[in-house]
Motif scaffolding. Sequence first.
Motif, PDB file in Angstrom:
ATOM      1  N   CYS A  75       0.820  -1.223   0.000  1.00 25.96           N
ATOM      2  CA  CYS A  75       0.000   0.000   0.000  1.00 25.96           C
ATOM      3  C   CYS A  75       0.854   1.274   0.000  1.00 25.96           C
ATOM      4  O   CYS A  75       0.345   2.362  -0.207  1.00 25.96           O
ATOM      5  CB  CYS A  75      -0.919  -0.005   1.217  1.00 25.96           C
ATOM      6  N   CYS A 130       2.680   0.844   7.571  1.00 26.11           N
ATOM      7  CA  CYS A 130       2.759  -0.549   7.171  1.00 26.11           C
ATOM      8  C   CYS A 130       4.219  -1.005   7.096  1.00 26.11           C
ATOM      9  O   CYS A 130       4.568  -2.097   7.522  1.00 26.11           O
ATOM     10  CB  CYS A 130       2.110  -0.685   5.795  1.00 26.11           C
ATOM     11  N   CYS A 167      -2.644  -5.030  -0.242  1.00 25.88           N
ATOM     12  CA  CYS A 167      -1.356  -4.990   0.453  1.00 25.88           C
ATOM     13  C   CYS A 167      -1.259  -6.233   1.331  1.00 25.88           C
ATOM     14  O   CYS A 167      -2.174  -6.520   2.097  1.00 25.88           O
ATOM     15  CB  CYS A 167      -1.290  -3.721   1.316  1.00 25.88           C
ATOM     16  N   ILE A 223       0.398  -6.755   3.805  1.00 27.02           N
ATOM     17  CA  ILE A 223       0.630  -6.486   5.229  1.00 27.02           C
ATOM     18  C   ILE A 223      -0.662  -6.050   5.927  1.00 27.02           C
ATOM     19  O   ILE A 223      -1.041  -6.599   6.947  1.00 27.02           O
ATOM     20  CB  ILE A 223       1.743  -5.435   5.410  1.00 27.02           C
ATOM     21  N   CYS A 224      -1.338  -5.049   5.330  1.00 25.24           N
ATOM     22  CA  CYS A 224      -2.512  -4.501   6.018  1.00 25.24           C
ATOM     23  C   CYS A 224      -3.843  -4.864   5.369  1.00 25.24           C
ATOM     24  O   CYS A 224      -4.898  -4.661   5.959  1.00 25.24           O
ATOM     25  CB  CYS A 224      -2.387  -2.982   6.120  1.00 25.24           C
TER      26      CYS A 224
HETATM   27 ZN   LIG Z   1      -0.330  -1.864   3.805  1.00 29.69          ZN
END
Ligand SMILES: [Zn+2]
Length: 483
Positions: free
Chosen positions: A431, A436, A466, A468-469
């Motif tokens: 993102c 993040c 994304c 990660i998030c």
């Molecule tokens: Zn992210």
Amino acid sequence: MADKEKLTQALQAKKANMDDWYPEVILKSELADYSKVSGCIVLRPYGYAIWEKIVAVVDEKLKKMGVKNCYFPLLIPESLLAKEQEHVKGFTPEVAWVTETGNSKLDEKLAIRPTSETIMYDSYSKWIQSWRDLPLKLNQWNNVVRWEFKHPKPFLRSREFLWNEGHTVFASEKEAIKDSQEVLDMYHNFVEEYMALAGAKVKKSENEKFAGAVYSMSVECMMPDGKMIQGPDSHFDGQKFAKAYDIKFLNKDGKMEHAWQNTFAISWRMIGVLVASHGDDRGLVLPPKLAPIPVVIVPIYKDDTKKEVMKKAEEISKEMKKFGVHLDDREEYTPGWKFNEWELKGVPLRIEIGPKDIEKKSVVLVRRDTGEKSFVKMSELKDKVPEVLDAIQKNLFEKSKKFLEERTKTAKTYAEMKKLVDGNRVLVDFCNEPACEEKVKGELSAKTTGIPLDDKFNAAKGTGKCIICGKPATCKAYFSKSY
Ligand SMILES: [Zn+2]
């Protein structure tokens, strides 16, 4: 005679043990030495000769792009440094200050330049008045000081280092962007063609961009442990500095406008990347295009053959002068000792010549990169030497490229990335939010090492979420451990 010296000369550490090998090879090959100031190294003549080659090539390339060299003061008044907030925030923790002279305190403390935007742009605001004054393309080859607190490593992390800092100004955004891309291409070409290192052309993430830049681009290289290291960079600064330092010009329509700016740099850190990437258990392996001595001749003789061998060696050395051939005519060392020394110093090609070779009208060529020996007719040497040097240069680059390719992975989930991130660079959907990236830093001790750029400087687009998030991915980015 040289037994004791031989013992101390040979490398003790293996390259697999980088932490010991890296400083040992730098000290023993006489590239650099430690000094009494922690984090500040002495660049010895052999190391300086490599730096001079780097400077010569890059300087010529910059001049072809219309960049001119100049010199600004080492000391920057605090008030000047503080004008662009993001920039100063990025550098303050590492600034070394001069606060007194002799016995008196200074009214205003002076920063030892960590970089020269602030002092240069103060002058630019006076020099740039009209569109006729643009573009202004200046560069300095200088030293800067950044007082880092991490463990110092020669070249890779030193508190004072040599570099170039280019600072260019344009009348339009379009011109500035085009120029920043040309600069990145120039550096990328230098890294691959001269340093024989695979370099990834990337855009930095929001979290990793230069303090004060609109966006940053860089050439990233991979070290033998699979960690990435940033090489030369090129930043598009938009009008941020122009607004902070009042760099305005009267445009062709008679209206005042803020100018558009770029900055770019390559530092001696690249010598460290060169050493770590190409070297082996026996020492440095230098690419022919940057080797201070590309070819060494080692004569092999006994008392009765000395005259004849030396005569031939000198003849060859003269004929081959344009390839940077060095004749090692020292009498106090044995040929074996010399072989070891030149291997340690990474000389790409060795020519051995003895009485038997003279009889056969040939010499022995030994490649440093592969250790390969070949017999070459003296009459063919003039063609063969540049051919082999070229092959060495290409081989080093191909090895570096293959290594980077093998260590480039893709991950679809955070768990996958976690598994792969040690020793690889991992391409993921991202993102590009600093929060993040900070999370990954905290959990995996890894960060982005760039958003891939294609030949036309398009950043790789994200597809999906994304990893990660889970928010929509705005780009693809590499995550890896890094220097
Ligand atoms: Zn992210």
